[in-house]
Design a protein around this motif. Structure first.
Motif, PDB file in Angstrom:
ATOM      1  N   ALA A 127      11.581  14.605  -4.713  1.00 37.52           N
ATOM      2  CA  ALA A 127      11.739  14.841  -6.214  1.00 37.52           C
ATOM      3  C   ALA A 127      10.284  14.909  -6.815  1.00 37.52           C
ATOM      4  CB  ALA A 127      12.501  13.506  -7.071  1.00 37.52           C
ATOM      5  N   LEU A 128       9.283  13.956  -6.182  1.00 36.47           N
ATOM      6  CA  LEU A 128       7.912  14.066  -6.575  1.00 36.47           C
ATOM      7  C   LEU A 128       7.414  15.476  -6.281  1.00 36.47           C
ATOM      8  CD1 LEU A 128       6.663  10.447  -5.656  1.00 36.47           C
ATOM      9  CD2 LEU A 128       7.045  11.374  -7.700  1.00 36.47           C
ATOM     10  N   ASP A 129       7.755  16.189  -5.344  1.00 37.12           N
ATOM     11  CA  ASP A 129       7.187  17.584  -5.350  1.00 37.12           C
ATOM     12  C   ASP A 129       7.745  18.768  -6.435  1.00 37.12           C
ATOM     13  OD1 ASP A 129       5.777  16.780  -3.003  1.00 37.12           O
ATOM     14  OD2 ASP A 129       7.651  17.320  -1.635  1.00 37.12           O
ATOM     15  N   ALA A 185       2.966   6.751  -8.382  1.00 34.17           N
ATOM     16  CA  ALA A 185       4.455   6.445  -8.447  1.00 34.17           C
ATOM     17  C   ALA A 185       4.895   6.280  -6.836  1.00 34.17           C
ATOM     18  CB  ALA A 185       5.086   7.571  -9.124  1.00 34.17           C
ATOM     19  N   ALA A 186       4.214   7.313  -6.093  1.00 37.41           N
ATOM     20  CA  ALA A 186       4.399   7.296  -4.752  1.00 37.41           C
ATOM     21  C   ALA A 186       3.907   5.837  -4.013  1.00 37.41           C
ATOM     22  CB  ALA A 186       3.923   8.334  -3.991  1.00 37.41           C
ATOM     23  N   ALA A 187       2.822   5.415  -4.574  1.00 39.33           N
ATOM     24  CA  ALA A 187       2.062   4.250  -3.983  1.00 39.33           C
ATOM     25  C   ALA A 187       3.033   2.914  -4.558  1.00 39.33           C
ATOM     26  CB  ALA A 187       0.677   3.925  -4.472  1.00 39.33           C
ATOM     27  N   ASP A 188       3.481   2.758  -5.967  1.00 31.91           N
ATOM     28  CA  ASP A 188       4.163   1.823  -6.332  1.00 31.91           C
ATOM     29  C   ASP A 188       5.515   1.713  -5.763  1.00 31.91           C
ATOM     30  OD1 ASP A 188       2.237   1.395  -7.922  1.00 31.91           O
ATOM     31  OD2 ASP A 188       2.920   2.255  -9.945  1.00 31.91           O
ATOM     32  N   LEU A 189       6.297   2.896  -5.515  1.00 25.86           N
ATOM     33  CA  LEU A 189       7.437   2.836  -4.760  1.00 25.86           C
ATOM     34  C   LEU A 189       7.256   2.894  -3.379  1.00 25.86           C
ATOM     35  CD1 LEU A 189       9.315   5.744  -6.853  1.00 25.86           C
ATOM     36  CD2 LEU A 189       9.798   3.089  -6.888  1.00 25.86           C
TER      37      LEU A 189
END
Length: 230
Positions: free
Chosen positions: A99-101, A193-197
């Motif tokens: 999704a982040l991609d 977001a990737a770091a927080d998740l």
């Protein structure tokens, strides 16, 4: 025919020294303490672990045959739960990274993708924490390879749950409780977001290792093992 094993009082107490601290910390401190005062939560967790052990001890003394079937059932359910947890964790990581991609992903869309995983894991881990792990420690506490496999899996699961509650739960729940934008995320916001998740989450690897341990244990049925004499 295997000889009956004489189990000393000390040997009968050993699973309590594993299961009661497990339920005290995981069920009491990490879960019940969210709704109860910490001392009460710890006491409730310890009481649950001790009570479950006393019930299993009483039930095994009265009905050894049904206890064997119950032991097998707990091992099979534990195997399935680890499979759901490990494969589900890997799928969630792949889904969120995918999704982040996307060039048009928004914070709210990412949040709606992440939130369904929370109740999924609450159900799977609650089953393991409250019932299956302490249950297999008590029910499977007889000499042999199966006990070694189950104890190894239980100790690994305890270490992983401590790691989860200290490192993963605060970060991910904190992110979920934050207000998110309806605008497409920038590159910097995606990285944050990737770091927080914590999307580099490696826990699915040890979970699948626990699945393998329980799967091997499932191939050593309780009916093939001698019942300890108490």
């Amino acid at each position: 025919m295997n000889p009956t094993i004489q189990m000393s009082a000390w040997q009968r107490l050993l699973p309590f020294f594993l299961a009661v601290p497990f339920t005290t910390i995981v069920t009491g401190l990490f879960n019940l303490a969210e709704v109860l005062p910490a001392p009460v939560a710890l006491l409730a967790g310890a009481a649950w672990g001790a009570g479950l052990g006393l019930f299993v001890t009483w039930f095994r003394a009265r009905r050894p045959g049904p206890t064997n079937a119950l032991e097998d059932g707990f091992v099979y359910l534990g195997t399935a739960a680890f499979a759901f947890a490990g494969c589900g964790g890997l799928m969630a990581i792949l889904l969120l990274n995918g999704a982040l991609d996307s060039p048009s992903i928004t914070g709210q869309t990412l949040e709606s993708t992440f939130l369904p995983s929370i109740p999924y894991y609450v159900v799977v881990n609650s089953l393991l924490e409250v019932l299956l792990i302490p249950g297999v420690l008590y029910l499977g506490w007889r000499p042999g390879k199966r006990r070694a496999l189950l104890v190894t899996g239980a100790v690994m699961y305890f270490a992983m749950r401590v790691w989860t509650y200290l490192a993963f739960v605060p970060a991910r729940l904190g992110w979920a409780e934050t207000e998110h934008t309806t605008q497409s995320l920038t590159t910097a916001e995606r990285q944050q977001a990737a770091a927080d998740l914590m999307l580099n989450d490696p826990r699915w690897v040890p979970i699948l290792a626990m699945f393998a341990l329980f799967l091997f244990a499932a191939h050593l049925p309780a009916s093939s093992r001698c019942e300890p004499k108490t």
